[in-house]
Design a protein around this motif. Structure first.
Motif, PDB file in Angstrom:
ATOM      1  N   THR A 183       4.842  -4.161  -0.698  1.00 18.92           N
ATOM      2  CA  THR A 183       4.845  -5.468  -1.355  1.00 18.92           C
ATOM      3  C   THR A 183       4.395  -6.538  -0.373  1.00 18.92           C
ATOM      4  O   THR A 183       4.966  -6.679   0.704  1.00 18.92           O
ATOM      5  N   MET A 184       3.359  -7.285  -0.731  1.00 19.31           N
ATOM      6  CA  MET A 184       2.911  -8.381   0.121  1.00 19.31           C
ATOM      7  C   MET A 184       3.758  -9.617  -0.144  1.00 19.31           C
ATOM      8  O   MET A 184       3.949 -10.019  -1.291  1.00 19.31           O
ATOM      9  N   LEU A 185       4.270 -10.233   0.925  1.00 15.13           N
ATOM     10  CA  LEU A 185       5.037 -11.471   0.817  1.00 15.13           C
ATOM     11  C   LEU A 185       4.150 -12.687   1.030  1.00 15.13           C
ATOM     12  O   LEU A 185       4.192 -13.647   0.266  1.00 15.13           O
ATOM     13  N   THR A 186       3.370 -12.681   2.121  1.00 12.42           N
ATOM     14  CA  THR A 186       2.422 -13.750   2.393  1.00 12.42           C
ATOM     15  C   THR A 186       1.211 -13.133   3.079  1.00 12.42           C
ATOM     16  O   THR A 186       1.315 -12.072   3.700  1.00 12.42           O
ATOM     17  N   GLY A 187       0.052 -13.819   2.976  1.00 15.59           N
ATOM     18  CA  GLY A 187      -1.104 -13.232   3.635  1.00 15.59           C
ATOM     19  C   GLY A 187      -2.342 -14.094   3.594  1.00 15.59           C
ATOM     20  O   GLY A 187      -2.471 -15.025   2.792  1.00 15.59           O
ATOM     21  N   THR A 188      -3.257 -13.798   4.513  1.00 13.80           N
ATOM     22  CA  THR A 188      -4.605 -14.335   4.557  1.00 13.80           C
ATOM     23  C   THR A 188      -5.532 -13.142   4.794  1.00 13.80           C
ATOM     24  O   THR A 188      -5.055 -12.019   5.025  1.00 13.80           O
ATOM     25  N   PRO A 189      -6.854 -13.339   4.780  1.00 22.13           N
ATOM     26  CA  PRO A 189      -7.733 -12.198   5.090  1.00 22.13           C
ATOM     27  C   PRO A 189      -7.504 -11.625   6.484  1.00 22.13           C
ATOM     28  O   PRO A 189      -7.773 -10.451   6.729  1.00 22.13           O
ATOM     29  N   ALA A 190      -6.984 -12.439   7.415  1.00 21.65           N
ATOM     30  CA  ALA A 190      -6.809 -11.979   8.791  1.00 21.65           C
ATOM     31  C   ALA A 190      -5.477 -11.290   9.032  1.00 21.65           C
ATOM     32  O   ALA A 190      -5.382 -10.394   9.878  1.00 21.65           O
ATOM     33  N   SER A 191      -4.430 -11.700   8.330  1.00 21.96           N
ATOM     34  CA  SER A 191      -3.099 -11.164   8.601  1.00 21.96           C
ATOM     35  C   SER A 191      -2.225 -11.295   7.371  1.00 21.96           C
ATOM     36  O   SER A 191      -2.517 -12.082   6.462  1.00 21.96           O
ATOM     37  N   ALA A 192      -1.130 -10.530   7.360  1.00 17.13           N
ATOM     38  CA  ALA A 192      -0.227 -10.556   6.211  1.00 17.13           C
ATOM     39  C   ALA A 192       1.155 -10.106   6.635  1.00 17.13           C
ATOM     40  O   ALA A 192       1.325  -9.435   7.659  1.00 17.13           O
ATOM     41  N   VAL A 193       2.154 -10.491   5.845  1.00 11.12           N
ATOM     42  CA  VAL A 193       3.525 -10.009   6.008  1.00 11.12           C
ATOM     43  C   VAL A 193       3.859  -9.216   4.749  1.00 11.12           C
ATOM     44  O   VAL A 193       3.744  -9.735   3.639  1.00 11.12           O
ATOM     45  N   VAL A 194       4.267  -7.956   4.958  1.00  8.06           N
ATOM     46  CA  VAL A 194       4.534  -7.093   3.814  1.00  8.06           C
ATOM     47  C   VAL A 194       5.890  -6.413   3.992  1.00  8.06           C
ATOM     48  O   VAL A 194       6.442  -6.349   5.097  1.00  8.06           O
ATOM     49  N   LEU A 195       6.422  -5.907   2.888  1.00  6.49           N
ATOM     50  CA  LEU A 195       7.585  -5.029   2.910  1.00  6.49           C
ATOM     51  C   LEU A 195       7.078  -3.617   2.695  1.00  6.49           C
ATOM     52  O   LEU A 195       6.407  -3.333   1.697  1.00  6.49           O
ATOM     53  N   ARG A 196       7.425  -2.730   3.640  1.00  4.00           N
ATOM     54  CA  ARG A 196       6.876  -1.375   3.630  1.00  4.00           C
ATOM     55  C   ARG A 196       8.017  -0.365   3.716  1.00  4.00           C
ATOM     56  O   ARG A 196       8.861  -0.449   4.617  1.00  4.00           O
ATOM     57  N   PRO A 197       8.077   0.601   2.800  1.00  7.22           N
ATOM     58  CA  PRO A 197       9.124   1.631   2.881  1.00  7.22           C
ATOM     59  C   PRO A 197       9.085   2.355   4.227  1.00  7.22           C
ATOM     60  O   PRO A 197       8.007   2.692   4.736  1.00  7.22           O
ATOM     61  N   GLY A 198      10.259   2.558   4.814  1.00  9.88           N
ATOM     62  CA  GLY A 198      10.354   3.307   6.053  1.00  9.88           C
ATOM     63  C   GLY A 198      10.016   2.529   7.303  1.00  9.88           C
ATOM     64  O   GLY A 198      10.057   3.078   8.405  1.00  9.88           O
ATOM     65  N   ALA A 199       9.703   1.240   7.171  1.00 10.05           N
ATOM     66  CA  ALA A 199       9.343   0.425   8.339  1.00 10.05           C
ATOM     67  C   ALA A 199      10.597  -0.235   8.899  1.00 10.05           C
ATOM     68  O   ALA A 199      10.840  -1.426   8.699  1.00 10.05           O
ATOM     69  N   GLY A 200      11.435   0.548   9.575  1.00 11.50           N
ATOM     70  CA  GLY A 200      12.667   0.021  10.125  1.00 11.50           C
ATOM     71  C   GLY A 200      13.706  -0.224   9.050  1.00 11.50           C
ATOM     72  O   GLY A 200      13.548   0.155   7.883  1.00 11.50           O
ATOM     73  N   THR A 201      14.796  -0.880   9.431  1.00 12.47           N
ATOM     74  CA  THR A 201      15.887  -1.106   8.480  1.00 12.47           C
ATOM     75  C   THR A 201      15.540  -2.144   7.428  1.00 12.47           C
ATOM     76  O   THR A 201      16.073  -2.107   6.323  1.00 12.47           O
ATOM     77  N   SER A 202      14.655  -3.081   7.756  1.00 15.43           N
ATOM     78  CA  SER A 202      14.338  -4.163   6.814  1.00 15.43           C
ATOM     79  C   SER A 202      13.054  -3.941   6.042  1.00 15.43           C
ATOM     80  O   SER A 202      12.849  -4.525   4.981  1.00 15.43           O
ATOM     81  N   GLY A 203      12.153  -3.128   6.583  1.00 21.66           N
ATOM     82  CA  GLY A 203      10.851  -2.922   5.958  1.00 21.66           C
ATOM     83  C   GLY A 203       9.829  -3.987   6.294  1.00 21.66           C
ATOM     84  O   GLY A 203       8.663  -3.886   5.897  1.00 21.66           O
ATOM     85  N   LEU A 204      10.223  -5.031   7.035  1.00 17.66           N
ATOM     86  CA  LEU A 204       9.326  -6.156   7.291  1.00 17.66           C
ATOM     87  C   LEU A 204       8.237  -5.751   8.288  1.00 17.66           C
ATOM     88  O   LEU A 204       8.527  -5.280   9.393  1.00 17.66           O
ATOM     89  N   THR A 205       6.992  -5.948   7.900  1.00 14.92           N
ATOM     90  CA  THR A 205       5.843  -5.492   8.676  1.00 14.92           C
ATOM     91  C   THR A 205       4.774  -6.579   8.722  1.00 14.92           C
ATOM     92  O   THR A 205       4.536  -7.262   7.723  1.00 14.92           O
ATOM     93  N   VAL A 206       4.130  -6.723   9.884  1.00 13.67           N
ATOM     94  CA  VAL A 206       3.005  -7.636  10.035  1.00 13.67           C
ATOM     95  C   VAL A 206       1.718  -6.816  10.108  1.00 13.67           C
ATOM     96  O   VAL A 206       1.604  -5.893  10.928  1.00 13.67           O
TER      97      VAL A 206
END
Length: 300
Positions: A183-206
Motif C-alpha cells: 500500500t502506497m502512503l505517499t510518493g513522487t516519481p523519485a521516492s515513496a513511502v509504502v506499507l509492505r508485508p514482512g518489512a519489519g514489525t511496522s511494514g513501513l518502507t521507503v
C-alpha cells in the motif's frame, strides 16, 4: 544514493501521491452565521448548498499575515458546528475489514457505515441522528473485543520539542499481513513511502533512487532537520536522502521534522476513530442533529 547531478536526473514531479485523506465527524449545533468573523473576514468564503442556502464558511489560509487565522477560524466554527477528527480513511478501511470477524448479537450497522465512509472517499456522508444510539452500542462492543486482542499495530511518535509537537500518536496503521498487497502512503516519481508485508514489525518502507527504486525496509526513525534527511531502520542501518526526495516522509507527518515508529496495542490504531465518532454520535443523539463524516476540513 549517487548524488552527482541530481537536478539533471530528477524525474518529473508531474504527479504526487499525498497521504490518505483525513476525516472529520461534524454535528451542526447552530445555524451557520450569516456574517463572517470580523477578524478574518477577508479570508472567508461562503459555501452554499444546491438550493442556495448558506451552509458553511471556508478559510483560504494561503498567503496571509494573520498568524492566528486558522486557530481563530476553528474556534469560531466550533461555536456552531462541532468537529471531531476520526483519522485517515485507510484506518476506516482497516477497521471495517478487522471487525468483520467479530461476532456479536447487535445490528451490523457499524460495518455498513464504515463501508459507506470508505466508498464516499472523503465526500460528505450524512448519518441520521436516529442511528446514533445503535451505532454507539456497536462501537462499545467492538472496542471491548479489540481491547483484548493480542495483535499489535504501529504508530508514529513525534520527537519534536513539546512546544511544537502534536498530542498523542501522529499517525497509526495496521501493518499488512502476509499475502496482502503493498500500500502506497505517499510518493513522487523519485521516492515513496509504502506499507509492505514482512518489512519489519511496522511494514513501513521507503522506496528511493528510482525509477527503478531501491527499497529501505523496516523504517524506525526519521530526521529531516539537516541538509539531508536521515532514515534509520530496525536493524540499525541508515539511509540518507536529498530533502527534495524525502518529501513523501515529510508529508507523512506534516508538522514534524523528527519522529520514530513504535509498536502499539491493536486498539490504539483506531483510538481517534472510536473517540471522535463516539463523541459525534453522542452529540447527535442529544441534539437530534445528524453527523456528517467528511474529508472537507474547511481550510483551503
Amino acid at each position: 544514493m549517487n548524488s552527482t547531478g541530481p537536478a539533471a536526473r530528477r524525474p518529473s514531479d508531474a504527479w504526487v501521491h499525498l497521504p490518505p485523506v483525513e476525516l472529520l465527524a461534524a454535528v451542526q449545533l447552530q445555524p451557520t452565521p450569516d456574517i463572517p468573523l470580523a477578524s478574518i473576514r477577508e479570508l472567508l468564503r461562503p459555501v452554499h448548498d444546491e438550493h442556495g442556502q448558506l451552509i458553511d464558511w471556508l478559510l483560504f489560509a494561503s498567503g496571509f499575515e494573520h498568524h492566528d487565522a486558522v486557530a481563530d477560524y476553528l474556534r469560531w466554527r466550533d461555536t456552531w458546528r462541532r468537529h471531531w477528527p476520526i483519522g485517515p480513511i485507510d484506518n476506516v478501511a482497516s477497521l471495517r475489514d478487522t471487525i468483520e470477524d467479530i461476532e456479536h448479537d447487535l445490528d451490523r450497522d457499524l460495518d455498513a457505515l464504515l463501508d459507506a465512509v470508505v466508498t464516499a472517499s472523503g465526500r460528505p456522508l450524512v448519518v441520521p441522528a436516529d442511528r446514533a444510539t445503535g451505532l454507539l452500542a456497536e462501537l462499545a462492543t467492538v472496542r471491548l473485543a479489540l481491547s483484548v486482542d493480542d495483535r499489535t499495530g504501529a504508530g508514529i511518535v513525534d520527537d519534536m520539542p513539546a512546544v511544537s509537537r502534536g498530542a498523542g500518536l501522529a499517525r497509526t496503521w495496521l501493518p499488512p499481513a502476509p499475502g496482502q498487497g503493498e500500500t502506497m502512503l505517499t510518493g513522487t516519481p523519485a521516492s515513496a513511502v509504502v506499507l509492505r508485508p514482512g518489512a519489519g514489525t511496522s511494514g513501513l518502507t521507503v522506496l528511493h533512487g528510482g525509477p527503478p527504486h531501491e527499497s529501505f525496509d523496516a523504517v524506525a526513525a526519521v530526521d529531516l532537520r539537516g541538509e539531508t534527511a536521515v532514515v534509520l531502520n530496525e536493524r540499525g542501518s541508515s539511509l540518507r536522502l536529498d530533502l527534495h526526495d524525502a518529501r513523501p516522509l515529510a508529508w507523512l507527518v506534516p508538522r514534524s521534522l523528527r519522529w520514530h515508529v513504535r509498536t502499539v496495542p491493536l486498539l490504539s490504531v483506531w483510538s481517534m476513530l472510536f473517540d471522535g465518532l463516539g463523541e459525534a454520535l453522542r452529540t447527535a443523539a442529544a441534539s437530534g442533529e445528524p453527523v456528517v463524516i467528511t474529508g472537507e476540513i474547511g481550510v483551503a
